[in-house]
Design a protein around this motif. Structure first.
Motif, PDB file in Angstrom:
ATOM      1  N   LEU A 244       6.200   1.678   2.983  1.00 21.14           N
ATOM      2  CA  LEU A 244       4.895   2.151   2.537  1.00 21.14           C
ATOM      3  C   LEU A 244       3.889   1.872   3.650  1.00 21.14           C
ATOM      4  O   LEU A 244       3.457   0.736   3.845  1.00 21.14           O
ATOM      5  CB  LEU A 244       4.470   1.447   1.250  1.00 21.14           C
ATOM      6  CG  LEU A 244       3.203   1.998   0.585  1.00 21.14           C
ATOM      7  CD1 LEU A 244       3.436   3.406   0.053  1.00 21.14           C
ATOM      8  CD2 LEU A 244       2.736   1.079  -0.533  1.00 21.14           C
ATOM      9  N   VAL A 245       3.532   2.914   4.383  1.00 22.13           N
ATOM     10  CA  VAL A 245       2.636   2.759   5.531  1.00 22.13           C
ATOM     11  C   VAL A 245       1.194   2.672   5.057  1.00 22.13           C
ATOM     12  O   VAL A 245       0.755   3.445   4.203  1.00 22.13           O
ATOM     13  CB  VAL A 245       2.805   3.938   6.520  1.00 22.13           C
ATOM     14  CG1 VAL A 245       1.864   3.769   7.719  1.00 22.13           C
ATOM     15  CG2 VAL A 245       4.254   4.016   6.998  1.00 22.13           C
TER      16      VAL A 245
ATOM     17  N   TRP B 105       1.498 -11.625   8.122  1.00 22.16           N
ATOM     18  CA  TRP B 105       0.289 -11.175   8.828  1.00 22.16           C
ATOM     19  C   TRP B 105      -0.039 -12.134   9.969  1.00 22.16           C
ATOM     20  O   TRP B 105      -0.384 -11.709  11.076  1.00 22.16           O
ATOM     21  CB  TRP B 105      -0.875 -11.076   7.846  1.00 22.16           C
ATOM     22  CG  TRP B 105      -2.165 -10.633   8.468  1.00 22.16           C
ATOM     23  CD1 TRP B 105      -2.580  -9.351   8.699  1.00 22.16           C
ATOM     24  CD2 TRP B 105      -3.227 -11.482   8.952  1.00 22.16           C
ATOM     25  NE1 TRP B 105      -3.818  -9.347   9.296  1.00 22.16           N
ATOM     26  CE2 TRP B 105      -4.230 -10.634   9.456  1.00 22.16           C
ATOM     27  CE3 TRP B 105      -3.395 -12.862   9.000  1.00 22.16           C
ATOM     28  CZ2 TRP B 105      -5.415 -11.140  10.014  1.00 22.16           C
ATOM     29  CZ3 TRP B 105      -4.561 -13.370   9.555  1.00 22.16           C
ATOM     30  CH2 TRP B 105      -5.558 -12.510  10.044  1.00 22.16           C
ATOM     31  N   GLU B 106       0.095 -13.421   9.716  1.00 21.18           N
ATOM     32  CA  GLU B 106      -0.208 -14.422  10.745  1.00 21.18           C
ATOM     33  C   GLU B 106       0.766 -14.330  11.916  1.00 21.18           C
ATOM     34  O   GLU B 106       0.378 -14.542  13.070  1.00 21.18           O
ATOM     35  CB  GLU B 106      -0.178 -15.821  10.116  1.00 21.18           C
ATOM     36  CG  GLU B 106      -1.357 -16.066   9.180  1.00 21.18           C
ATOM     37  CD  GLU B 106      -1.196 -17.311   8.317  1.00 21.18           C
ATOM     38  OE1 GLU B 106      -0.093 -17.912   8.341  1.00 21.18           O
ATOM     39  OE2 GLU B 106      -2.165 -17.673   7.610  1.00 21.18           O
TER      40      GLU B 106
ATOM     41  N   SER C 103       2.602  -2.094   7.221  1.00 20.39           N
ATOM     42  CA  SER C 103       3.383  -1.394   6.198  1.00 20.39           C
ATOM     43  C   SER C 103       4.172  -2.402   5.385  1.00 20.39           C
ATOM     44  O   SER C 103       4.469  -3.507   5.848  1.00 20.39           O
ATOM     45  CB  SER C 103       4.345  -0.389   6.847  1.00 20.39           C
ATOM     46  OG  SER C 103       5.284  -1.060   7.673  1.00 20.39           O
ATOM     47  N   LEU C 104       4.473  -2.041   4.161  1.00 21.75           N
ATOM     48  CA  LEU C 104       5.352  -2.847   3.330  1.00 21.75           C
ATOM     49  C   LEU C 104       6.761  -2.311   3.504  1.00 21.75           C
ATOM     50  O   LEU C 104       7.002  -1.104   3.391  1.00 21.75           O
ATOM     51  CB  LEU C 104       4.919  -2.771   1.861  1.00 21.75           C
ATOM     52  CG  LEU C 104       3.550  -3.393   1.572  1.00 21.75           C
ATOM     53  CD1 LEU C 104       3.100  -3.060   0.146  1.00 21.75           C
ATOM     54  CD2 LEU C 104       3.582  -4.903   1.774  1.00 21.75           C
TER      55      LEU C 104
ATOM     56  N   TYR D 182       8.133  -9.385   4.460  1.00 21.71           N
ATOM     57  CA  TYR D 182       7.753  -8.316   3.540  1.00 21.71           C
ATOM     58  C   TYR D 182       6.799  -7.313   4.194  1.00 21.71           C
ATOM     59  O   TYR D 182       6.957  -6.103   4.055  1.00 21.71           O
ATOM     60  CB  TYR D 182       7.062  -8.879   2.290  1.00 21.71           C
ATOM     61  CG  TYR D 182       7.894  -9.805   1.438  1.00 21.71           C
ATOM     62  CD1 TYR D 182       9.270  -9.967   1.639  1.00 21.71           C
ATOM     63  CD2 TYR D 182       7.313 -10.535   0.403  1.00 21.71           C
ATOM     64  CE1 TYR D 182      10.019 -10.825   0.856  1.00 21.71           C
ATOM     65  CE2 TYR D 182       8.053 -11.391  -0.394  1.00 21.71           C
ATOM     66  CZ  TYR D 182       9.411 -11.538  -0.157  1.00 21.71           C
ATOM     67  OH  TYR D 182      10.149 -12.378  -0.943  1.00 21.71           O
ATOM     68  N   LEU D 183       5.790  -7.835   4.895  1.00 24.24           N
ATOM     69  CA  LEU D 183       4.810  -7.003   5.600  1.00 24.24           C
ATOM     70  C   LEU D 183       5.288  -6.813   7.029  1.00 24.24           C
ATOM     71  O   LEU D 183       5.690  -7.768   7.685  1.00 24.24           O
ATOM     72  CB  LEU D 183       3.441  -7.689   5.603  1.00 24.24           C
ATOM     73  CG  LEU D 183       2.314  -6.996   6.387  1.00 24.24           C
ATOM     74  CD1 LEU D 183       1.895  -5.706   5.703  1.00 24.24           C
ATOM     75  CD2 LEU D 183       1.129  -7.938   6.555  1.00 24.24           C
ATOM     76  N   SER D 184       5.260  -5.583   7.520  1.00 23.60           N
ATOM     77  CA  SER D 184       5.696  -5.349   8.896  1.00 23.60           C
ATOM     78  C   SER D 184       4.671  -4.522   9.650  1.00 23.60           C
ATOM     79  O   SER D 184       3.711  -3.993   9.068  1.00 23.60           O
ATOM     80  CB  SER D 184       7.053  -4.637   8.911  1.00 23.60           C
ATOM     81  OG  SER D 184       6.927  -3.301   8.466  1.00 23.60           O
TER      82      SER D 184
END
Length: 456
Positions: free
Chosen positions: A86-87, A151-152, A202-203, A173-175
């Motif tokens: 999911l972008v 994110w970090e 994105s997820l 999870y987040l990329s």
């Protein structure tokens, strides 16, 4: 139209369930679009009645809600999964590092999302795709803790002048996926003169699959950790704590402890043991929620008494039907290592190898690993490029005695990766693009490279 409350927005959104995009479209856009990526525009324009935009704020600014229209697919085994990541939004390297997680472009955009799912069917026209499910997604506390850590990780690379080395597999999870027309879509970064590929938050598709299954199917993935653990520790730390009491035990002893018959020929035995040691009811590591969401797969490593490896590490067979039609960043090989993490389950033998003598190894430890982006773009790309060149020129097959050799890149290619046979027997063959038949081939990591991963 403005919506005053979340309930008012959701009441409207639920009206789309069961309808096709053709039924929802009132502008004629469906006849003009060629890409499923623009199906969301029909929902924006025709259903919710606002202009298509690419603003940094959420689509429904007054409610802080972002709209996302995304496809799901039905797998061969009947399960449902997300068809793609999911972008969300393009990462501005020059600004993102100055923000906190709470003020970040990702959190601002995606903290609360109205997600509309439709089922992808290869042979179906876009207008016949149907909205299956509508729901409001707000991240759970445990997921948000992992996402903040992701994110970090991304922002730390930006601060270190390494935005050009960001990889999707760095995170759980987040990329930060590549987002651009081609490899020349690059951006400036603040702490390095090198330009970095344009990327978007994105997820991961694996994470979205976890969310989707909770919405659409009664079967929920089983978690190995508590909410508090995920807030305070990384997944690797949690796994190491769970497994540590069992390091140094022989695998047949582990079988007795968890009540599983020891059978060295049973390929499902090791993951079955590991799930029991982790305290979950599932029989496969891939059914554990944290593994599924983070796209983690396991590989078993068996060391010799002196710490060496007898064999290279195999991965998946090469699909010659599609190889020459794939761009590098959409290729099977790229996605295998750029989007996936690997949990190495490390075992060690105490007896030297002797032909036809069975040995039972000891469980030594674990290593959670993903291939660095620099390695992906250099050595791994070199392998992919060389395979393509050989296939386009026509593979040269040479018969010597009972064996057939080829000129595809072998174990001495670049000291990192190569291709070689992996098949049931010599009759297990596949057709090459030039019409010749060859024993099925597989991607392999060189054993010395695997050892270098374990040493770090």
């Amino acid at each position: 139209m403005k919506y005053e409350t979340i309930d008012e927005l959701m009441d409207k959104a639920y009206q789309a369930e069961g309808k096709t995009f053709g039924e929802l479209d009132n502008t004629g856009r469906i006849k003009k679009i060629k890409s499923k990526g623009t199906l969301g525009h029909i929902i924006e324009e025709s259903f919710f009645g606002y202009s298509v935009n690419s603003i940094a704020e959420p689509d429904f600014v007054e409610l802080g809600v972002e709209l996302k229209v995304t496809p799901i697919k039905k797998n061969k085994n009947g399960t449902l999964s997300s068809k793609e990541r999911l972008v969300l939004n393009i990462i501005d390297y020059m600004k993102e590092f100055e923000l906190t997680f709470e003020t970040s472009s990702f959190y601002t955009k995606a903290n609360r999302m109205l997600i509309m799912l439709y089922q992808y069917e290869k042979e179906q026209s876009l207008g016949d795709y149907r909205i299956l499910k509508v729901f409001l997604n707000e991240f759970s506390e445990e997921d948000l803790a992992v996402i903040q850590r992701d994110w970090e990780i991304i922002v730390t690379k930006i601060k270190n002048g390494e935005a050009h080395l960001i990889s999707e597999a760095d995170t759980m999870y987040l990329s930060a996926c590549t987002k651009g027309a081609n490899k020349d879509s690059v951006r400036k970064q603040p702490f390095s003169p090198l330009k970095a590929k344009q990327r978007a938050f994105s997820l991961k598709a694996s994470y979205m699959t976890g969310i989707i299954r909770k919405q659409l199917t009664p079967e929920h993935l089983e978690s190995l950790s508590t909410n508090q653990e995920l807030k305070e520790k990384t997944l690797e730390q949690i796994l190491d704590e769970r497994f540590k009491p069992h390091y140094g035990k022989r695998i047949d002893q582990l079988c007795r402890e968890v009540g599983i018959p020891y059978n060295s020929r049973n390929k499902s035995m090791v993951p079955h043991i590991m799930t029991k040691l982790l305290g979950v009811k599932k029989n496969n590591l891939s059914d554990i929620e944290e593994f599924a969401k983070a796209n983690i797969t396991f590989k078993t490593v068996s060391l010799e008494p002196n710490g060496s490896l007898r064999e290279h590490m195999s991965f998946k067979n090469i699909n010659f039907n599609t190889f020459l039609h794939e761009d590098w960043e959409k290729s099977e090989l790229y996605e295998l290592f750029a989007e996936q993490k690997f949990l190495f389950l490390v075992f060690r033998y105490t007896e030297e190898h002797q032909p036809k003598v069975k040995r039972i190894p000891y469980f030594e430890g674990i290593k959670l690993w993903n291939m660095p982006q620099k390695t992906i773009e250099e050595e791994l790309y070199g392998l992919w490029n060389e395979i393509g060149d050989v296939l386009r020129d026509g593979v040269k097959l040479t018969i010597k005695g009972s064996k057939t050799y080829n000129n595809l890149p072998g174990p001495k290619f670049n000291n990192l990766c190569h291709v070689r046979p992996k098949a049931k027997d010599s009759k297990d063959k596949v057709k090459l693009p030039d019409g010749q038949y060859i024993t099925k081939l597989c991607y392999w990591l060189d054993k010395q490279y695997v050892l270098s991963i374990l040493d770090k």
